[in-house]
Scaffold this motif. Sequence first.
Motif, PDB file in Angstrom:
ATOM      1  N   LEU A  19      43.721   8.043  50.882  1.00  0.00           N
ATOM      2  CA  LEU A  19      43.484   7.280  52.098  1.00  0.00           C
ATOM      3  C   LEU A  19      43.405   5.769  51.880  1.00  0.00           C
ATOM      4  N   PHE A  20      43.647   5.310  50.670  1.00  0.00           N
ATOM      5  CA  PHE A  20      43.612   3.877  50.415  1.00  0.00           C
ATOM      6  C   PHE A  20      44.998   3.261  50.577  1.00  0.00           C
ATOM      7  N   ALA A  21      45.046   2.129  51.270  1.00  0.00           N
ATOM      8  CA  ALA A  21      46.306   1.400  51.396  1.00  0.00           C
ATOM      9  C   ALA A  21      46.713   0.856  50.029  1.00  0.00           C
ATOM     10  N   THR A  22      48.000   0.855  49.751  1.00  0.00           N
ATOM     11  CA  THR A  22      48.488   0.441  48.432  1.00  0.00           C
ATOM     12  C   THR A  22      49.454  -0.732  48.463  1.00  0.00           C
ATOM     13  N   SER A  23      49.976  -1.078  49.622  1.00  0.00           N
ATOM     14  CA  SER A  23      51.088  -2.038  49.690  1.00  0.00           C
ATOM     15  C   SER A  23      50.727  -3.420  49.151  1.00  0.00           C
ATOM     16  N   GLU A  24      49.486  -3.843  49.282  1.00  0.00           N
ATOM     17  CA  GLU A  24      49.099  -5.187  48.849  1.00  0.00           C
ATOM     18  C   GLU A  24      48.310  -5.190  47.541  1.00  0.00           C
ATOM     19  N   ARG A  25      48.139  -4.044  46.924  1.00  0.00           N
ATOM     20  CA  ARG A  25      47.284  -3.994  45.742  1.00  0.00           C
ATOM     21  C   ARG A  25      47.900  -4.740  44.556  1.00  0.00           C
ATOM     22  N   SER A  26      49.185  -4.627  44.366  1.00  0.00           N
ATOM     23  CA  SER A  26      49.816  -5.309  43.232  1.00  0.00           C
ATOM     24  C   SER A  26      49.720  -6.823  43.363  1.00  0.00           C
ATOM     25  N   VAL A  27      49.762  -7.315  44.588  1.00  0.00           N
ATOM     26  CA  VAL A  27      49.651  -8.757  44.812  1.00  0.00           C
ATOM     27  C   VAL A  27      48.288  -9.272  44.366  1.00  0.00           C
ATOM     28  N   ARG A  28      47.266  -8.419  44.475  1.00  0.00           N
ATOM     29  CA  ARG A  28      45.906  -8.802  44.086  1.00  0.00           C
ATOM     30  C   ARG A  28      45.573  -8.334  42.662  1.00  0.00           C
ATOM     31  N   TYR A  29      46.570  -7.889  41.918  1.00  0.00           N
ATOM     32  CA  TYR A  29      46.404  -7.439  40.531  1.00  0.00           C
ATOM     33  C   TYR A  29      45.431  -6.259  40.434  1.00  0.00           C
TER      34      TYR A  29
END
Length: 560
Positions: free
Chosen positions: A159-169
């Motif tokens: 249930l966690f969004a993943t699309s912006e996680r790489s941008v925030r390391y």
Amino acid sequence: MEKREDLNSILPFLPIILRSSSLFWPSKALESLKALALGPDVSRVDSGEVLFDAILDLRDAIGLSSERLASRAADGYALFFDELMSRVDSRVWFGEVIPSLAKLLVRLPSLLEAHYQNADEVFGEGKAGLRIMGPQEAGIVFLSQELIAALLACSLFCLFATSERSVRYLPLINFDQLFAALHPHGKQSQEQKIKCIVHYFERICHCMPTGFVSFERKSLPLKQSCHDISYPKAAFWRKSTVSLCPFEVFSSGLIEEQQCEALEVDFANEYLGGGALNRGCVQEEIRFMINPELIIGMLFMASMGYNEAIEIVGVERFSCYVGYGSSFCFAGDYLDKKLFDSIGRRKTRIVAIDALCSPRMMQYEVDCLVRETNKAFCGFLDSSIYQHCLKIFQDADENSNEVSIANRNIFPVCETTTTTEQVKDPDISENESASNLDLIGNTENKSCQVIDSQEDIGIATGNWGCGAFGGDPEIKSMIQWLAASQALRPFIHYYTFGEAALQRLEQVTQWILLHGWTVGDLWSMIVEYSFQRLSGEANVGFLTWLLPDHSTRDVQYMSE
């Protein structure tokens, strides 16, 4: 609840929404969770295949349908719960555990609101609440074990969004990759990892733990300051007069099972957890399986810089295991009997430090030696020790008109500004400023240890940065000894895990201690050996090079 900076930083990564200063599940998601909470007779979720369909419905309800899960995730959920899990266990899982987890998730908004209110009341506003902790953002987060359980349930249901996680390391936190890696061959170690996670959920649904866990991002500032312990240079280590702490070698046993109270080293990836939620199954990943509460740090802790470490206090162990790597196997329930501290945390202290990966001959260059030693020093350091020492010497100066604390060179402070580029390629010139010198020596060292409340907490470690990371185990053992001693830790317990190169470790460390070496003495010998390795003059390991004939070689004090 009022809007707050730390909540706003984490909210885009949570499956809930903020409306009129309160947290809510989207209405459609709440209806689905309430149906799951009523059990399989109502929800019809009675198999892994149907569970994954329910997960997709929940993701659609919170607006995640456009974010794709791992391609084999559906097959992995079905394989584990419908084929690898026994029918008896499956009935318990879908009849009791899934409904209990759904009830817990229904309460997630209220758990979060209570968390922020309590964190503000106890620690001050914005000081310990759940938030994204990005690179170079030192700080601490305190979470209840119940809130951690609810957040891990979100991971199970993806249930966690993943699309912006790489941008925030940030590493991935959903369990889709964990299950996807199980299919199609039913990899043994992957199945056993999932068994540990499933066992955790069964335990917390039967009896919810009531303690707390803290996650602290530690940093050695790259910019020098008169008030902080900053990133040391080579001369700091070369000129240190701190005595080396006692060093005890264990040829058998495990870090997590040592009996003394100690800071236990996680041989970490720069992204906390490494391959725990994928195919990894070595030291860090195994620790995250038997102590699953560690996983939640992956939700909000960004990747570590080379001047950073992550310390986690209070996690509970739930599983026994045997084996390592491909032979790893869940071995049943574990009842954690660790005592609690004054703020409700189990006295289990874990520090994640990431070593250089595949450094080859580069690991013998001075800048790499500095990087690895500073990384361990950052992890091992308790800043309260520095504050106590600072107070001692400030008082002494006031009473005796002695030189100032900065000139005593207790820590590398009050130096010229150091940029990120300088730290990547540390200055190792002999003309390095003497103000970047050593910590504490002789009787001054002892005074600080006596008054510090953490004085009896040593380091429990092993072959950090070796194995899959390719580091030299002899050099890495010495580097950790330097860091622990400089951080004023009272001892190191070193677990060799049968590493052949470390057969002489006990003999050499006891010889060094017998001769009263300081941190600076050992550092200088490591640098000399490394120079000879790079130049081709030395072709044996450090321990053999140092004591080639098992004799009483004199201590070699390096001239400046």
